[in-house]
Design an enzyme around this catalytic site. Structure first.
Site, mmCIF file in Angstrom:
data_model
loop_
_atom_site.group_PDB
_atom_site.id
_atom_site.type_symbol
_atom_site.label_atom_id
_atom_site.label_comp_id
_atom_site.label_asym_id
_atom_site.label_seq_id
_atom_site.Cartn_x
_atom_site.Cartn_y
_atom_site.Cartn_z
ATOM 1 N N ASN A 9 0.881 -1.170 0.000
ATOM 2 C CA ASN A 9 0.000 0.000 0.000
ATOM 3 C C ASN A 9 0.919 1.220 0.000
ATOM 4 O O ASN A 9 1.508 1.547 1.024
ATOM 5 C CB ASN A 9 -0.886 -0.021 1.254
ATOM 6 C CG ASN A 9 -1.673 1.269 1.425
ATOM 7 O OD1 ASN A 9 -1.762 2.084 0.501
ATOM 8 N ND2 ASN A 9 -2.243 1.457 2.603
ATOM 9 N N TRP A 10 1.043 1.821 -1.165
ATOM 10 C CA TRP A 10 2.021 2.921 -1.298
ATOM 11 C C TRP A 10 1.503 4.225 -0.713
ATOM 12 O O TRP A 10 2.238 5.215 -0.652
ATOM 13 C CB TRP A 10 2.396 3.110 -2.776
ATOM 14 C CG TRP A 10 3.067 1.924 -3.399
ATOM 15 C CD1 TRP A 10 3.421 0.745 -2.786
ATOM 16 C CD2 TRP A 10 3.476 1.781 -4.774
ATOM 17 N NE1 TRP A 10 4.014 -0.119 -3.682
ATOM 18 C CE2 TRP A 10 4.061 0.501 -4.913
ATOM 19 C CE3 TRP A 10 3.397 2.601 -5.899
ATOM 20 C CZ2 TRP A 10 4.570 0.036 -6.133
ATOM 21 C CZ3 TRP A 10 3.904 2.143 -7.117
ATOM 22 C CH2 TRP A 10 4.486 0.878 -7.219
ATOM 23 N N LYS A 11 0.245 4.233 -0.318
ATOM 24 C CA LYS A 11 -0.375 5.444 0.264
ATOM 25 C C LYS A 11 -0.121 6.659 -0.636
ATOM 26 O O LYS A 11 -0.102 6.530 -1.847
ATOM 27 C CB LYS A 11 0.125 5.659 1.699
ATOM 28 C CG LYS A 11 -0.018 4.404 2.555
ATOM 29 C CD LYS A 11 0.131 4.674 4.016
ATOM 30 C CE LYS A 11 0.149 3.362 4.776
ATOM 31 N NZ LYS A 11 0.053 3.519 6.212
ATOM 32 N N HIS A 95 -9.453 1.038 5.112
ATOM 33 C CA HIS A 95 -8.135 1.198 5.730
ATOM 34 C C HIS A 95 -8.276 2.104 6.952
ATOM 35 O O HIS A 95 -9.096 3.020 6.974
ATOM 36 C CB HIS A 95 -7.155 1.805 4.718
ATOM 37 C CG HIS A 95 -5.743 1.784 5.225
ATOM 38 N ND1 HIS A 95 -5.251 2.765 6.060
ATOM 39 C CD2 HIS A 95 -4.736 0.902 5.039
ATOM 40 C CE1 HIS A 95 -3.993 2.477 6.351
ATOM 41 N NE2 HIS A 95 -3.656 1.351 5.754
ATOM 42 N N GLU A 97 -6.658 4.526 7.935
ATOM 43 C CA GLU A 97 -6.552 5.970 7.658
ATOM 44 C C GLU A 97 -7.862 6.502 7.075
ATOM 45 O O GLU A 97 -8.231 7.649 7.317
ATOM 46 C CB GLU A 97 -5.345 6.226 6.739
ATOM 47 C CG GLU A 97 -4.039 6.086 7.522
ATOM 48 C CD GLU A 97 -2.890 5.471 6.765
ATOM 49 O OE1 GLU A 97 -2.865 5.522 5.528
ATOM 50 O OE2 GLU A 97 -1.993 4.917 7.441
ATOM 51 N N GLU A 167 -5.369 -5.244 10.651
ATOM 52 C CA GLU A 167 -4.351 -4.219 10.871
ATOM 53 C C GLU A 167 -4.634 -3.487 12.178
ATOM 54 O O GLU A 167 -5.443 -2.540 12.204
ATOM 55 C CB GLU A 167 -4.359 -3.206 9.723
ATOM 56 C CG GLU A 167 -4.092 -3.822 8.363
ATOM 57 C CD GLU A 167 -3.500 -2.805 7.395
ATOM 58 O OE1 GLU A 167 -2.396 -3.055 6.901
ATOM 59 O OE2 GLU A 167 -4.129 -1.760 7.157
ATOM 60 N N GLY A 173 2.501 1.959 10.756
ATOM 61 C CA GLY A 173 3.438 3.063 10.593
ATOM 62 C C GLY A 173 4.144 3.460 11.870
ATOM 63 O O GLY A 173 4.776 4.517 11.935
ATOM 64 N N SER A 213 3.440 -2.398 10.343
ATOM 65 C CA SER A 213 4.896 -2.413 10.520
ATOM 66 C C SER A 213 5.529 -3.767 10.173
ATOM 67 O O SER A 213 6.455 -4.223 10.856
ATOM 68 C CB SER A 213 5.279 -1.979 11.939
ATOM 69 O OG SER A 213 4.861 -0.639 12.155
ATOM 70 N N GLY A 234 2.759 -1.178 4.263
ATOM 71 C CA GLY A 234 2.858 0.232 3.920
ATOM 72 C C GLY A 234 4.304 0.628 3.660
ATOM 73 O O GLY A 234 4.870 0.375 2.589
ATOM 74 N N GLY A 235 4.927 1.221 4.659
ATOM 75 C CA GLY A 235 6.267 1.801 4.503
ATOM 76 C C GLY A 235 7.285 0.878 3.847
ATOM 77 O O GLY A 235 8.044 1.306 2.966
HETATM 78 C C1 PEP Z 1 -0.767 -0.054 6.024
HETATM 79 O O1 PEP Z 1 -0.864 1.118 5.740
HETATM 80 O O2 PEP Z 1 -1.656 -0.824 5.632
HETATM 81 C C2 PEP Z 1 0.361 -0.495 6.818
HETATM 82 C C3 PEP Z 1 0.311 -1.683 7.324
HETATM 83 O O3 PEP Z 1 1.396 0.400 6.979
HETATM 84 P P1 PEP Z 1 2.844 0.061 7.623
HETATM 85 O O4 PEP Z 1 3.307 -1.227 7.012
HETATM 86 O O5 PEP Z 1 3.699 1.231 7.250
HETATM 87 O O6 PEP Z 1 2.638 -0.077 9.098
#
Ligand code: PEP
Length: 256
Positions: A9-11, A95, A97, A167, A173, A213, A234-235
Protein backbone atom coordinates in the site's frame (compact mmCIF):
# COMPACT_ATOMS: atom_id res chain seq x y z
CA UNK A 1 -4.55 -24.29 0.17
CA UNK A 2 -4.76 -20.50 0.44
CA UNK A 3 -2.23 -18.78 -1.81
CA UNK A 4 -0.31 -16.22 0.26
CA UNK A 5 -0.92 -12.64 -0.81
CA UNK A 6 1.53 -9.85 -0.02
CA UNK A 7 0.42 -6.43 -1.15
CA UNK A 8 2.06 -3.03 -0.94
CA UNK A 9 0.00 0.00 0.00
CA UNK A 10 2.02 2.92 -1.30
CA UNK A 11 -0.38 5.44 0.26
CA UNK A 12 0.29 9.05 -0.86
CA UNK A 13 3.89 8.38 -1.84
CA UNK A 14 6.09 8.13 -4.95
CA UNK A 15 6.09 10.24 -8.07
CA UNK A 16 5.38 8.97 -11.57
CA UNK A 17 8.94 7.87 -12.36
CA UNK A 18 9.41 6.38 -8.89
CA UNK A 19 6.13 4.50 -9.12
CA UNK A 20 7.09 2.97 -12.46
CA UNK A 21 10.55 1.98 -11.22
CA UNK A 22 9.11 0.45 -8.05
CA UNK A 23 6.44 -1.38 -10.04
CA UNK A 24 9.03 -2.88 -12.39
CA UNK A 25 11.25 -3.99 -9.50
CA UNK A 26 8.24 -5.42 -7.61
CA UNK A 27 7.02 -7.22 -10.73
CA UNK A 28 10.44 -8.86 -11.09
CA UNK A 29 10.24 -10.22 -7.54
CA UNK A 30 6.64 -11.35 -8.15
CA UNK A 31 7.87 -13.36 -11.14
CA UNK A 32 10.70 -14.89 -9.09
CA UNK A 33 8.36 -16.00 -6.28
CA UNK A 34 5.26 -17.23 -8.13
CA UNK A 35 3.95 -19.16 -5.11
CA UNK A 36 3.09 -15.82 -3.51
CA UNK A 37 0.59 -13.43 -5.06
CA UNK A 38 2.22 -10.00 -5.05
CA UNK A 39 0.26 -6.78 -5.35
CA UNK A 40 0.79 -3.04 -5.39
CA UNK A 41 -1.71 -0.28 -4.60
CA UNK A 42 -0.25 2.96 -5.95
CA UNK A 43 -1.78 6.41 -5.71
CA UNK A 44 -4.75 6.62 -8.09
CA UNK A 45 -2.98 9.02 -10.45
CA UNK A 46 -0.20 6.49 -11.08
CA UNK A 47 -2.33 3.35 -11.44
CA UNK A 48 -2.29 3.49 -15.22
CA UNK A 49 1.51 3.79 -15.33
CA UNK A 50 1.93 0.99 -12.80
CA UNK A 51 -0.48 -1.29 -14.68
CA UNK A 52 1.53 -0.65 -17.85
CA UNK A 53 4.78 -1.46 -16.03
CA UNK A 54 3.25 -4.66 -14.63
CA UNK A 55 1.78 -5.87 -17.93
CA UNK A 56 2.86 -9.41 -18.75
CA UNK A 57 4.07 -10.03 -15.18
CA UNK A 58 2.26 -11.62 -12.22
CA UNK A 59 2.12 -8.32 -10.30
CA UNK A 60 -1.50 -7.40 -9.55
CA UNK A 61 -2.62 -3.83 -8.99
CA UNK A 62 -5.23 -2.34 -6.70
CA UNK A 63 -6.74 0.98 -5.76
CA UNK A 64 -6.37 2.40 -2.26
CA UNK A 65 -10.01 3.44 -1.95
CA UNK A 66 -13.14 4.04 -4.03
CA UNK A 67 -16.62 5.53 -3.70
CA UNK A 68 -19.63 3.24 -3.93
CA UNK A 69 -21.45 5.09 -6.71
CA UNK A 70 -20.56 4.30 -10.32
CA UNK A 71 -20.39 7.95 -11.41
CA UNK A 72 -21.81 11.37 -10.72
CA UNK A 73 -21.34 14.56 -8.73
CA UNK A 74 -18.86 13.33 -6.13
CA UNK A 75 -15.96 15.76 -6.45
CA UNK A 76 -12.60 14.27 -5.62
CA UNK A 77 -13.79 10.66 -5.51
CA UNK A 78 -12.82 7.73 -7.72
CA UNK A 79 -15.38 5.15 -8.85
CA UNK A 80 -15.03 1.39 -9.01
CA UNK A 81 -15.57 1.26 -12.79
CA UNK A 82 -12.70 3.76 -13.15
CA UNK A 83 -10.35 1.54 -11.15
CA UNK A 84 -11.48 -1.44 -13.21
CA UNK A 85 -10.99 0.49 -16.44
CA UNK A 86 -7.41 1.32 -15.39
CA UNK A 87 -6.63 -2.36 -14.85
CA UNK A 88 -7.09 -2.83 -11.10
CA UNK A 89 -8.02 -6.23 -9.73
CA UNK A 90 -8.24 -5.20 -6.06
CA UNK A 91 -9.32 -2.22 -3.99
CA UNK A 92 -8.37 -1.55 -0.38
CA UNK A 93 -11.46 -0.59 1.63
CA UNK A 94 -11.83 0.50 5.24
CA UNK A 95 -8.13 1.20 5.73
CA UNK A 96 -7.59 2.66 9.20
CA UNK A 97 -6.55 5.97 7.66
CA UNK A 98 -9.89 6.10 5.84
CA UNK A 99 -11.73 5.13 9.05
CA UNK A 100 -9.86 7.37 11.47
CA UNK A 101 -8.35 10.26 9.46
CA UNK A 102 -11.28 10.69 7.06
CA UNK A 103 -14.02 9.45 9.40
CA UNK A 104 -15.47 6.70 7.23
CA UNK A 105 -18.12 4.80 9.17
CA UNK A 106 -18.87 1.08 8.98
CA UNK A 107 -22.01 1.47 6.87
CA UNK A 108 -20.14 3.45 4.19
CA UNK A 109 -17.39 0.84 4.04
CA UNK A 110 -20.04 -1.86 3.82
CA UNK A 111 -21.59 -0.14 0.78
CA UNK A 112 -18.16 0.13 -0.81
CA UNK A 113 -17.49 -3.60 -0.35
CA UNK A 114 -20.74 -4.52 -2.10
CA UNK A 115 -20.06 -1.95 -4.82
CA UNK A 116 -16.56 -3.36 -5.41
CA UNK A 117 -18.10 -6.70 -6.36
CA UNK A 118 -20.73 -5.00 -8.52
CA UNK A 119 -17.89 -3.34 -10.46
CA UNK A 120 -15.72 -6.46 -10.78
CA UNK A 121 -13.14 -5.59 -8.12
CA UNK A 122 -12.03 -7.72 -5.19
CA UNK A 123 -12.00 -5.86 -1.88
CA UNK A 124 -9.14 -5.96 0.58
CA UNK A 125 -11.19 -5.19 3.68
CA UNK A 126 -9.12 -3.70 6.52
CA UNK A 127 -10.23 -4.28 10.10
CA UNK A 128 -8.53 -3.56 13.40
CA UNK A 129 -8.63 -1.91 16.76
CA UNK A 130 -7.18 1.31 18.18
CA UNK A 131 -4.69 1.03 21.05
CA UNK A 132 -7.30 2.24 23.57
CA UNK A 133 -9.70 -0.44 22.36
CA UNK A 134 -7.03 -3.15 22.76
CA UNK A 135 -6.16 -1.91 26.26
CA UNK A 136 -9.86 -1.93 27.15
CA UNK A 137 -10.12 -5.57 26.05
CA UNK A 138 -12.32 -4.63 23.09
CA UNK A 139 -10.21 -5.99 20.23
CA UNK A 140 -12.56 -8.84 19.36
CA UNK A 141 -15.64 -6.63 19.69
CA UNK A 142 -14.22 -4.05 17.25
CA UNK A 143 -12.98 -6.65 14.80
CA UNK A 144 -16.34 -8.43 14.93
CA UNK A 145 -18.12 -5.16 14.12
CA UNK A 146 -15.78 -4.42 11.20
CA UNK A 147 -16.07 -7.95 9.78
CA UNK A 148 -19.82 -8.27 10.26
CA UNK A 149 -20.61 -4.92 8.67
CA UNK A 150 -17.98 -5.41 5.96
CA UNK A 151 -19.52 -8.71 4.88
CA UNK A 152 -23.14 -7.56 5.22
CA UNK A 153 -25.19 -8.50 2.17
CA UNK A 154 -22.45 -10.53 0.48
CA UNK A 155 -23.38 -13.79 -1.20
CA UNK A 156 -21.24 -16.75 -0.26
CA UNK A 157 -19.37 -16.79 -3.57
CA UNK A 158 -18.46 -13.11 -3.04
CA UNK A 159 -17.53 -13.55 0.62
CA UNK A 160 -15.11 -16.32 -0.33
CA UNK A 161 -13.15 -13.87 -2.53
CA UNK A 162 -12.78 -11.04 0.00
CA UNK A 163 -9.26 -10.53 1.32
CA UNK A 164 -9.28 -9.40 4.93
CA UNK A 165 -6.36 -7.38 6.29
CA UNK A 166 -6.17 -7.44 10.07
CA UNK A 167 -4.35 -4.22 10.87
CA UNK A 168 -4.18 -3.18 14.51
CA UNK A 169 -4.17 0.61 14.20
CA UNK A 170 -1.47 0.96 16.87
CA UNK A 171 0.90 -1.05 14.68
CA UNK A 172 0.45 0.92 11.45
CA UNK A 173 3.44 3.06 10.59
CA UNK A 174 4.62 2.99 14.20
CA UNK A 175 7.38 0.40 14.06
CA UNK A 176 5.43 -1.53 16.70
CA UNK A 177 4.20 -4.88 15.39
CA UNK A 178 1.66 -7.23 16.91
CA UNK A 179 3.46 -10.32 18.14
CA UNK A 180 2.88 -13.39 15.99
CA UNK A 181 0.70 -14.80 18.81
CA UNK A 182 -1.38 -11.62 19.11
CA UNK A 183 -1.93 -11.55 15.37
CA UNK A 184 -2.68 -15.28 15.13
CA UNK A 185 -5.29 -14.99 17.92
CA UNK A 186 -7.19 -12.30 16.02
CA UNK A 187 -6.85 -14.12 12.69
CA UNK A 188 -8.27 -17.29 14.25
CA UNK A 189 -11.07 -15.22 15.80
CA UNK A 190 -11.90 -13.78 12.36
CA UNK A 191 -11.99 -17.26 10.84
CA UNK A 192 -14.42 -18.27 13.57
CA UNK A 193 -16.60 -15.27 12.74
CA UNK A 194 -16.66 -16.26 9.07
CA UNK A 195 -17.61 -19.82 10.00
CA UNK A 196 -20.56 -18.38 11.93
CA UNK A 197 -21.58 -15.97 9.17
CA UNK A 198 -21.19 -18.57 6.39
CA UNK A 199 -19.66 -21.96 7.06
CA UNK A 200 -16.41 -23.65 8.06
CA UNK A 201 -15.36 -24.31 4.46
CA UNK A 202 -15.66 -20.66 3.55
CA UNK A 203 -13.82 -19.63 6.71
CA UNK A 204 -10.92 -21.84 5.64
CA UNK A 205 -10.90 -20.41 2.12
CA UNK A 206 -10.74 -16.68 2.92
CA UNK A 207 -7.28 -15.13 2.93
CA UNK A 208 -6.45 -12.98 5.95
CA UNK A 209 -3.41 -10.72 5.71
CA UNK A 210 -1.69 -9.11 8.66
CA UNK A 211 -0.70 -5.44 8.42
CA UNK A 212 1.17 -3.12 10.73
CA UNK A 213 4.90 -2.41 10.52
CA UNK A 214 5.66 -5.63 8.65
CA UNK A 215 9.35 -5.77 7.73
CA UNK A 216 11.65 -8.39 6.26
CA UNK A 217 12.82 -9.35 9.76
CA UNK A 218 9.36 -10.03 11.22
CA UNK A 219 7.47 -11.25 8.11
CA UNK A 220 8.68 -14.85 8.52
CA UNK A 221 7.54 -15.19 12.15
CA UNK A 222 4.18 -13.63 11.35
CA UNK A 223 3.54 -15.71 8.26
CA UNK A 224 4.62 -18.90 10.01
CA UNK A 225 1.31 -18.63 11.90
CA UNK A 226 -1.34 -20.93 10.51
CA UNK A 227 -4.03 -18.31 9.98
CA UNK A 228 -1.82 -15.53 8.58
CA UNK A 229 -1.96 -15.71 4.80
CA UNK A 230 0.13 -12.73 3.82
CA UNK A 231 0.66 -9.09 4.56
CA UNK A 232 -0.57 -5.63 3.68
CA UNK A 233 2.57 -3.53 3.78
CA UNK A 234 2.86 0.23 3.92
CA UNK A 235 6.27 1.80 4.50
CA UNK A 236 8.32 -1.30 3.76
CA UNK A 237 6.70 -1.71 0.33
CA UNK A 238 8.25 1.55 -0.87
CA UNK A 239 11.78 0.20 -1.20
CA UNK A 240 12.32 -2.93 -3.18
CA UNK A 241 14.94 -4.45 -0.89
CA UNK A 242 12.62 -4.44 2.11
CA UNK A 243 9.55 -5.53 0.13
CA UNK A 244 11.47 -8.32 -1.62
CA UNK A 245 12.71 -9.45 1.80
CA UNK A 246 9.13 -9.66 3.09
CA UNK A 247 8.07 -11.71 0.06
CA UNK A 248 10.95 -14.17 0.26
CA UNK A 249 10.71 -14.54 4.07
CA UNK A 250 6.94 -14.98 3.80
CA UNK A 251 7.31 -17.66 1.15
CA UNK A 252 9.94 -19.47 3.22
CA UNK A 253 7.71 -19.37 6.31
CA UNK A 254 4.96 -21.09 4.31
CA UNK A 255 7.41 -23.71 3.06
CA UNK A 256 7.12 -22.44 -0.53
C1 PEP B 1 -0.77 -0.05 6.02
O1 PEP B 1 -0.86 1.12 5.74
O2 PEP B 1 -1.66 -0.82 5.63
C2 PEP B 1 0.36 -0.50 6.82
C3 PEP B 1 0.31 -1.68 7.32
O3 PEP B 1 1.40 0.40 6.98
P1 PEP B 1 2.84 0.06 7.62
O4 PEP B 1 3.31 -1.23 7.01
O5 PEP B 1 3.70 1.23 7.25
O6 PEP B 1 2.64 -0.08 9.10
Amino acid sequence: MRKPFICGNWKMNTDRAGAVALAKATAKVAAEVPAVEVGACPPACYIEAVVAAARGTPLVVGGQNMYFEAKGAFTGEIAGPMLKDLGCRYVILGHSERRHVFGEPDDLISKKVRAAFAFGLTPILCVGELIGERRAGKTNEVVQRHVTSGFAGLAKEQAREVVIAYEPVWAIGTGETATPDQAQDVHAFIRGLLAGLYDAGLAQAVRIQYGGSVKADNAGDLMAQGDIDGALVGGASLTIDSFAGIITEGAKAKGL
